[in-house]
Design a protein around this motif. Structure first.
Motif: not given
Length: 256
Positions: A41-43, A114-115, A120-121, A133-135
């Motif tokens: 996810s971070a990549r 993007r987040e 999700v994907y 998570v995204a608030g």
């Protein structure tokens, strides 16, 4: 090589809630269950191997230092991914080039979208959990993802779908909204499948997470100590004001 767990182990939840497990054991368990999916996810968010590794180490370290803030109703996965998104927001890098057209559209969106797409994907979170998570609210998340699908329809009118078996070789057809979720999941998997988790060992990450937790814990303890001293100061000042006020009233009564 890190392989994410499809379902969260109940043992990890018990470890986090009970306080009866050493930080070294908990750090190892967190790494084994989450390092792989955090790295992927971070990549996708940072497009840099070193930054992605740093983000997962700092995120898991911060989580390890903040166990007192965990609440079962939030859910372990949602709670942990909040730390990752925070770290990725601190380390946003330039987007990669030569992406599949669908994911290139994702990269052109605003940060929050993007987040959501990655959560999700790529991470496989439900929309309601990705929103937590995204608030943002679940309704807003659904609207943003619908906007993403619309952008894909507008910018990618003719997508080659041979890879997913929708059409015969050599043919193209317009992308339908119903195909987009499945297509983005496949693309995120394709983009991340070859990323070399084996370039760093599990023990290296565990050590880094423990070090980060110690660092974060020291900062939190320092802040909490400052808060304690601040409250003591406030109490002393209030007590002084009350004593002074009482003395002033007594002097006024004596004068009368």
């Amino acid at each position: 090589m890190f392989e994410p767990q499809s379902e969260l182990s109940s043992d990890l939840e018990w470890m986090m809630e009970s306080g009866q497990v050493g930080s070294d054991v908990l750090a190892e368990t967190l790494v084994q269950e989450y390092a792989g999916q955090f790295y992927r996810s971070a990549r996708l968010l940072l497009w840099n191997e070193a930054s992605a590794r740093k983000a997962l180490e700092q995120a898991l370290g911060a989580a390890l230092a903040s166990l007192y803030g965990y609440r079962r109703e939030v859910g372990v996965k949602v709670w942990l991914y909040r730390f990752l998104i925070i770290e990725c927001r601190k380390s946003r890098r330039e987007s990669a080039h030569d992406l599949p057209v669908e994911w290139a559209v994702v990269e052109r969106q605003k940060r929050i979208l993007r987040e959501l797409a990655v959560l999700v994907y790529a991470a496989g979170l439900e929309i309601r959990d990705a929103a937590k998570v995204a608030g943002i609210t679940e309704l807003k998340a659904e609207r943003l993802l619908k906007k993403l699908r619309l952008n894909l329809l507008l910018e990618s009118k003719y997508i080659h779908l041979v890879q997913v078996g929708d059409v015969e070789a050599g043919e193209n057809k317009p992308l339908k909204e119903a195909d987009i979720d499945r297509r983005l999941k496949e693309i995120s998997y394709t983009l991340t499948a070859g990323w070399p988790y084996e370039t760093f060992s599990s023990q290296e990450i565990v050590n880094a997470v423990e070090a980060e937790a110690t660092h974060q814990g020291g900062r939190k303890r320092g802040f909490m100590r400052f808060q304690e001293l601040l409250w003591v100061g406030v109490v002393i000042v209030l007590a002084g004001v009350l004593i002074w006020g009482s003395g002033w009233l007594m002097e006024g009564d004596a004068a009368d």
